[in-house]
Each structure stands twice: as C-alpha cells, then as structure tokens.
Design a protein around this motif. Structure first.
Motif, PDB file in Angstrom:
ATOM      1  N   MET A 126     -18.437  -2.763  31.477  1.00 31.88           N
ATOM      2  CA  MET A 126     -17.812  -1.513  31.071  1.00 31.88           C
ATOM      3  C   MET A 126     -16.375  -1.690  30.616  1.00 31.88           C
ATOM      4  SD  MET A 126     -19.238   1.642  33.298  1.00 31.88           S
ATOM      5  CE  MET A 126     -20.985   1.910  33.526  1.00 31.88           C
ATOM      6  N   GLY A 127     -16.087  -2.821  30.012  1.00 31.89           N
ATOM      7  CA  GLY A 127     -14.801  -2.946  29.349  1.00 31.89           C
ATOM      8  C   GLY A 127     -14.794  -2.073  28.116  1.00 31.89           C
ATOM      9  N   TRP A 128     -13.613  -1.795  27.592  1.00 39.66           N
ATOM     10  CA  TRP A 128     -13.527  -0.864  26.464  1.00 39.66           C
ATOM     11  C   TRP A 128     -14.287  -1.316  25.218  1.00 39.66           C
ATOM     12  CZ3 TRP A 128     -12.747   4.030  26.741  1.00 39.66           C
ATOM     13  CH2 TRP A 128     -12.014   4.555  27.792  1.00 39.66           C
ATOM     14  N   PRO A 129     -14.300  -2.615  24.846  1.00 35.81           N
ATOM     15  CA  PRO A 129     -15.113  -3.010  23.677  1.00 35.81           C
ATOM     16  C   PRO A 129     -16.595  -2.676  23.870  1.00 35.81           C
ATOM     17  CG  PRO A 129     -13.551  -4.734  24.211  1.00 35.81           C
ATOM     18  CD  PRO A 129     -13.485  -3.745  25.341  1.00 35.81           C
ATOM     19  N   ALA A 130     -17.112  -2.948  25.073  1.00 37.17           N
ATOM     20  CA  ALA A 130     -18.524  -2.655  25.343  1.00 37.17           C
ATOM     21  C   ALA A 130     -18.769  -1.150  25.371  1.00 37.17           C
ATOM     22  CB  ALA A 130     -18.942  -3.280  26.669  1.00 37.17           C
ATOM     23  N   LEU A 131     -17.837  -0.413  25.951  1.00 34.05           N
ATOM     24  CA  LEU A 131     -17.992   1.036  26.014  1.00 34.05           C
ATOM     25  C   LEU A 131     -18.006   1.658  24.622  1.00 34.05           C
ATOM     26  CD1 LEU A 131     -15.702   1.987  29.043  1.00 34.05           C
ATOM     27  CD2 LEU A 131     -18.186   2.288  28.905  1.00 34.05           C
ATOM     28  N   ILE A 132     -17.122   1.194  23.761  1.00 31.56           N
ATOM     29  CA  ILE A 132     -17.066   1.726  22.394  1.00 31.56           C
ATOM     30  C   ILE A 132     -18.342   1.386  21.634  1.00 31.56           C
ATOM     31  CG2 ILE A 132     -15.875   1.545  20.168  1.00 31.56           C
ATOM     32  CD1 ILE A 132     -13.268   1.161  21.802  1.00 31.56           C
ATOM     33  N   THR A 133     -18.817   0.149  21.803  1.00 30.96           N
ATOM     34  CA  THR A 133     -20.070  -0.256  21.151  1.00 30.96           C
ATOM     35  C   THR A 133     -21.232   0.596  21.643  1.00 30.96           C
ATOM     36  OG1 THR A 133     -19.285  -2.530  20.969  1.00 30.96           O
ATOM     37  CG2 THR A 133     -21.653  -2.180  20.749  1.00 30.96           C
ATOM     38  N   LEU A 138     -14.063  12.617  27.750  1.00 33.23           N
ATOM     39  CA  LEU A 138     -13.676  12.348  26.368  1.00 33.23           C
ATOM     40  C   LEU A 138     -14.617  11.332  25.738  1.00 33.23           C
ATOM     41  CD1 LEU A 138     -11.620  13.038  24.201  1.00 33.23           C
ATOM     42  CD2 LEU A 138     -10.176  11.163  25.034  1.00 33.23           C
ATOM     43  N   LEU A 139     -15.012  10.313  26.517  1.00 34.15           N
ATOM     44  CA  LEU A 139     -15.943   9.303  26.018  1.00 34.15           C
ATOM     45  C   LEU A 139     -17.289   9.934  25.676  1.00 34.15           C
ATOM     46  CD1 LEU A 139     -15.691   6.226  25.584  1.00 34.15           C
ATOM     47  CD2 LEU A 139     -16.828   5.916  27.799  1.00 34.15           C
ATOM     48  N   GLN A 140     -17.742  10.830  26.517  1.00 34.95           N
ATOM     49  CA  GLN A 140     -18.999  11.516  26.251  1.00 34.95           C
ATOM     50  C   GLN A 140     -18.895  12.444  25.041  1.00 34.95           C
ATOM     51  OE1 GLN A 140     -21.273   9.678  27.655  1.00 34.95           O
ATOM     52  NE2 GLN A 140     -22.412  11.428  28.465  1.00 34.95           N
ATOM     53  N   ALA A 141     -17.734  13.050  24.852  1.00 35.31           N
ATOM     54  CA  ALA A 141     -17.543  13.909  23.683  1.00 35.31           C
ATOM     55  C   ALA A 141     -17.654  13.108  22.396  1.00 35.31           C
ATOM     56  CB  ALA A 141     -16.178  14.600  23.756  1.00 35.31           C
ATOM     57  N   VAL A 142     -17.098  11.900  22.398  1.00 29.02           N
ATOM     58  CA  VAL A 142     -17.195  11.022  21.224  1.00 29.02           C
ATOM     59  C   VAL A 142     -18.648  10.629  20.983  1.00 29.02           C
ATOM     60  CG1 VAL A 142     -16.559   8.769  20.283  1.00 29.02           C
ATOM     61  CG2 VAL A 142     -14.840  10.163  21.465  1.00 29.02           C
ATOM     62  N   LEU A 182     -31.978   0.895  22.386  1.00 27.48           N
ATOM     63  CA  LEU A 182     -32.272  -0.254  23.249  1.00 27.48           C
ATOM     64  C   LEU A 182     -31.102  -1.234  23.291  1.00 27.48           C
ATOM     65  CD1 LEU A 182     -34.507  -1.715  24.923  1.00 27.48           C
ATOM     66  CD2 LEU A 182     -35.178  -2.846  22.796  1.00 27.48           C
ATOM     67  N   ILE A 183     -30.558  -1.548  22.137  1.00 30.83           N
ATOM     68  CA  ILE A 183     -29.443  -2.493  22.054  1.00 30.83           C
ATOM     69  C   ILE A 183     -28.217  -1.954  22.779  1.00 30.83           C
ATOM     70  CG2 ILE A 183     -27.827  -3.623  20.468  1.00 30.83           C
ATOM     71  CD1 ILE A 183     -30.153  -3.683  18.413  1.00 30.83           C
ATOM     72  N   SER A 184     -27.992  -0.658  22.669  1.00 34.21           N
ATOM     73  CA  SER A 184     -26.807  -0.064  23.301  1.00 34.21           C
ATOM     74  C   SER A 184     -26.824  -0.278  24.809  1.00 34.21           C
ATOM     75  CB  SER A 184     -26.712   1.433  22.975  1.00 34.21           C
ATOM     76  OG  SER A 184     -27.689   2.181  23.664  1.00 34.21           O
ATOM     77  N   TRP A 185     -27.995  -0.151  25.421  1.00 30.66           N
ATOM     78  CA  TRP A 185     -28.082  -0.327  26.870  1.00 30.66           C
ATOM     79  C   TRP A 185     -28.049  -1.790  27.288  1.00 30.66           C
ATOM     80  CZ3 TRP A 185     -27.434   2.162  31.297  1.00 30.66           C
ATOM     81  CH2 TRP A 185     -27.234   3.531  31.218  1.00 30.66           C
ATOM     82  N   VAL A 186     -28.519  -2.672  26.415  1.00 32.07           N
ATOM     83  CA  VAL A 186     -28.372  -4.115  26.681  1.00 32.07           C
ATOM     84  C   VAL A 186     -26.892  -4.465  26.756  1.00 32.07           C
ATOM     85  CG1 VAL A 186     -28.734  -6.433  25.758  1.00 32.07           C
ATOM     86  CG2 VAL A 186     -30.599  -4.754  25.676  1.00 32.07           C
ATOM     87  N   VAL A 187     -26.118  -3.912  25.831  1.00 30.52           N
ATOM     88  CA  VAL A 187     -24.671  -4.152  25.817  1.00 30.52           C
ATOM     89  C   VAL A 187     -24.017  -3.625  27.084  1.00 30.52           C
ATOM     90  CG1 VAL A 187     -22.505  -3.528  24.668  1.00 30.52           C
ATOM     91  CG2 VAL A 187     -24.497  -4.186  23.302  1.00 30.52           C
ATOM     92  N   LEU A 188     -24.324  -2.376  27.451  1.00 28.86           N
ATOM     93  CA  LEU A 188     -23.662  -1.769  28.600  1.00 28.86           C
ATOM     94  C   LEU A 188     -24.055  -2.433  29.917  1.00 28.86           C
ATOM     95  CD1 LEU A 188     -21.677   0.589  29.160  1.00 28.86           C
ATOM     96  CD2 LEU A 188     -23.679   1.973  29.762  1.00 28.86           C
ATOM     97  N   ALA A 189     -25.338  -2.791  30.049  1.00 28.47           N
ATOM     98  CA  ALA A 189     -25.829  -3.337  31.316  1.00 28.47           C
ATOM     99  C   ALA A 189     -25.413  -4.790  31.524  1.00 28.47           C
ATOM    100  CB  ALA A 189     -27.351  -3.224  31.380  1.00 28.47           C
ATOM    101  N   TYR A 190     -25.315  -5.563  30.455  1.00 28.73           N
ATOM    102  CA  TYR A 190     -25.112  -7.005  30.633  1.00 28.73           C
ATOM    103  C   TYR A 190     -23.756  -7.516  30.156  1.00 28.73           C
ATOM    104  CZ  TYR A 190     -29.958  -7.178  32.001  1.00 28.73           C
ATOM    105  OH  TYR A 190     -31.139  -6.971  32.673  1.00 28.73           O
ATOM    106  N   ILE A 191     -23.025  -6.696  29.407  1.00 25.99           N
ATOM    107  CA  ILE A 191     -21.659  -7.100  29.032  1.00 25.99           C
ATOM    108  C   ILE A 191     -20.648  -6.438  29.955  1.00 25.99           C
ATOM    109  CG2 ILE A 191     -19.908  -6.997  27.218  1.00 25.99           C
ATOM    110  CD1 ILE A 191     -22.087  -7.357  25.177  1.00 25.99           C
TER     111      ILE A 191
END
Length: 440
Positions: free
Chosen positions: A308-315, A259-263, A297-306
């Motif tokens: 996999m909580g839901w706020p980071a996943l949504i961002t 579902l996350l990938q579909a979004v 680039l920013i999206s992966w900075v968020v995922l890698a260093y913040i």
C-alpha cells in the motif's frame, strides 16, 4: 419522444446514485461510528451485512422484483424512495447501535427494491441500438454517488460523526427529489402490453415458477450470478470496507482514505460514460468484457502483492476505477434485462440480486475477521480468485445480444421452449385455439 426517454433514463438512474451513495456514506463513516458507539468487529460486520451492500438489498430485491412484475414498474417509483428516506433519517439521528443497524437495514431494503425495477424500466424503454448506452448512463450516475459522497465526506470529515450524519441528510434530500421525479413517470409499455396479453389469453404467470421451469432461464441465471456474484464479493467489500482497509492496513487518515476512494470512483464514472455508454452498443461484447475484467484482476494483484505504498495505491485506484465502469456490473445490468422474457424480467433480476447481495452479506461478516486474523495479503488473494472466476465465466459464455431488440433476443433464446415467444404470437396462438378474435 427521445427527450422523454432520455429524461426517464436519468430520473430512474437516480436510484443507482442513491444505492451507491448510501453504501459509501456508510463506508466513509464506519470508523467514526465504530469509535462513537464503541463497536466491536462483529457489530461492524453486521452493519456491512445488513446494509444496502448486502442482506438489506438482497431482501429488497426479492420483494421489489416480484412486485414490479406483478403490479408494474411504476409502483416501485411511487413508494420506494419513501422507505429509503426513512432509513437514511434513522441513520442520521442514530444514538445507539440497534437504531443504526435498523436504519442500515431499511435503507438496504429500499435500495434492493429499486434496482431491478430501474434496470428493467431503462432496458424496456430502449431500442436495440441504444440499450447499452442507456444502461451505461445509469452506471455513470451510479458512479457519481460515491464521487459526490466521498468528496463531501472528505470536506466535512473534521466534524466526525456529525459529518456522517450530514451525509445521510444529503441523501435524504436527493431521495426526496428522486421520488418527485420518478412518481410522475409513465408505466413501462412492455409491461402494459404483457399484462394486456395475459388478460386476453387468461395466461397465469408466476415469476419464480416460470423462471425455474425453463432450462434456458436457469442457465441464464447461473451465468449471470457467476459473472456478477464473484465480482461483487470484491466490489461489495471494497464499497463498504475499503476506507476501513486503507486506514487500518495502510495507515491512511480518514480524509486520505475518502479522497482516494473519490478519485477511484471518478475514474469509474468517466469510464462508464465514455467507455461503456459510448461503445457498449458498437464493440464486441466478449473482448470488451475481458478487458475490463482483466484490469480489475491486475489491480488487485498489485495491491495484494506490492503493498500500500503510494505508487501501488495510485496504480490500483486507476486500474480498478476504470475497470469498474466497463466491468461486470455494467454488463450484468445490461444482460440481466436482455436474457429473460418480459413477464418475469424484473423477478429474475430480483432473485439474482438477492443471491448476489446475500453472498456479499455473508462475506461482509467474514471479511473483517480474515482481514484482522490472517492479514491483508490473504484477504487480497481471495479477492484475486473471485475476480478470476468472474472473468472466466463472462468471457467464455458472453451472450450475443448486441443490436437486437428485447423481443428478438427472447425469440432467439427461447424459441418454442417457452409458451410466449412474442406478444403478437401469443395472441395468434389464443385466436387459433379458441376461434375468438381479440384485437391486439
């Protein structure tokens, strides 16, 4: 006439839908097949490496690009979807690992063969002021593949492996529809005229020999591979392994991951259509490319260093989803058809797609080991480096092609360095040298 061209754009773009659709169908069911067939990490890596995401598509592109330049774009549309259906049916009825792997390979070869022909056909059927629009439509359809497949995968995930078999059955049906539409398309006029001139002048062409004997073409290859390959190392791993990452590193269920990938892909489809297709022919290409690359680039900075909580996943899903619709693949699909002459346009794309998807194949073998051995942060850091390289190359060396016809671009870039500047000039040269009057 406009309606005919519009129909051909949408019909040919189904190839892109089936490309991305087969990748994510495999991705959405990877943990299911792993459990069903008791696969180890090496076997999982080989599935990714030989799929439509990597080596399979690489081999197909090399073959399809050459055939498309030698025998025409239409030959791909006459037979390619038949090969695709063979691959999806093998996967749908797989009972062991070799059968599954062979299905992934055949499916990948069909996908690779179709991509250079489809992008070339769309570009050659477009004018200077709507080429990005039509390529944007093809990228929009490419994005719809994952949306449809991930939503369908979410709905039928309770069925387990049977649900994934059904997904590949759906792709088989869509491929059958695409085959019936595409085989009725006329041949590209650009290609027909090119072959007419070759016959008139006696010119012998070899796509790869001609491609690498000209420094303008070599520089174009290096630029495009640099932009697309480093981005695709990230996107390719995401396309096949991201649900697996969500489930293993993030603790999500298979349904949540799909579902996350579909979004994510929904954002990609919307930005591809309302961003790239609407404004790619109007806005400054360098700035447009930079914005999309920076968001990735920013999206992966968020995922890698913040994390996999839901706020980071949504961002992450929002930023990457939007960036993918206006990012490197959209620009590569446009520039790769613009920067080469007609006589080896598809062949050049075939070689570059081979290099890009081949590198993704190697990365697909390595990535699971890095993920399990070094952890997600290490894998994410490598992703960030890849995206930064793509951003720098694309921003510095953005080509100036907006609003120009393919002949204008070829004439400006190659000048007298290539034997054939434009079709009429080739005939004039032949007439001047031989004294024979061949009407164009």
């Amino acid at each position: 006439m406009a309606k005919t061209k519009n129909f051909s754009t949408w019909a040919v773009s189904l190839t892109n839908f089936l490309d991305s659709g087969s990748i994510v169908a495999g991705a959405s069911g990877l943990t299911l097949w792993t459990s069903y067939l008791k696969l180890n990490s090496v076997q999982v890596g080989w599935l990714g490496a030989l799929s439509a995401n990597a080596f399979g598509a690489a081999i197909g592109a090399l073959i399809g690009g050459h055939l498309s330049d030698k025998y025409g774009r239409k030959i791909i549309y006459t037979y390619d979807m038949l090969v695709y259906m063979l691959g999806t049916l093998l996967i749908a009825f797989s009972v062991n690992f070799p059968m599954l792997l062979l299905g992934f390979l055949i499916n990948g070869i069909a996908v690779g063969a179709g991509v250079p022909a489809s992008w070339t056909y769309i570009s050659e059927s477009s004018g200077g002021n709507n080429r990005a629009k039509n390529m944007g439509i093809s990228q929009f359809v490419w994005s719809l593949g994952p949306v449809v497949i991930f939503i369908a995968g979410t709905l039928i995930s309770p069925l387990g492996v049977m649900g994934n078999r059904i997904l590949f059955g759906i792709l088989t049906f869509i491929a059958f529809v695409a085959w019936n539409l595409q085989r009725k398309l006329p041949e590209s006029k650009e290609w027909v005229e090119q072959k007419k001139i070759e016959k008139e002048t006696g010119e012998k062409t070899h796509p790869y020999k001609d491609l690498f004997s000209n420094m303008v073409s070599v520089k174009s290859v290096l630029f495009l591979v640099g932009v697309y390959m480093f981005w695709n190392l990230v996107a390719g791993a995401m396309g096949f392994f991201m649900p697996y990452v969500y489930e293993t590193a993030g603790g999500l269920s298979n349904m949540q991951a799909n579902l996350l990938q579909a979004v994510l892909w929904g954002f990609t489809a919307l930005s591809g259509y309302f961003g790239f297709a609407k404004f790619g022919d109007k806005w400054n290409h360098r700035i447009f490319f930079f914005v999309g690359a920076a968001m990735a680039l920013i999206s992966w900075v968020v995922l890698a260093y913040i994390g996999m909580g839901w706020p980071a996943l949504i961002t992450f899903v929002t930023l990457w989803g939007i960036s993918a619709g206006i990012g490197a693949q959209a620009w590569y699909s446009l520039w790769s058809t613009e920067l080469f002459p007609t006589k080896y346009r598809a062949g050049a794309q075939g070689f570059m797609f081979f290099a890009v998807r081949g590198s993704a194949g190697i990365w697909s073998i390595i990535f699971p080991s890095i993920l399990t051995g070094m952890g997600f942060k290490a894998a994410g850091t490598l992703m960030i480096i890849f995206l930064l390289v793509s951003l720098v190359i694309g921003t510095i060396w953005t080509p100036h092609t907006r609003g120009k016809s393919l002949d204008e671009i070829t004439r400006e870039r190659y000048g007298k360095d290539i034997e054939t500047n434009t079709k009429k000039e080739r005939v004039k040269k032949y007439v001047n040298q031989t004294g024979k009057n061949h009407a164009y």
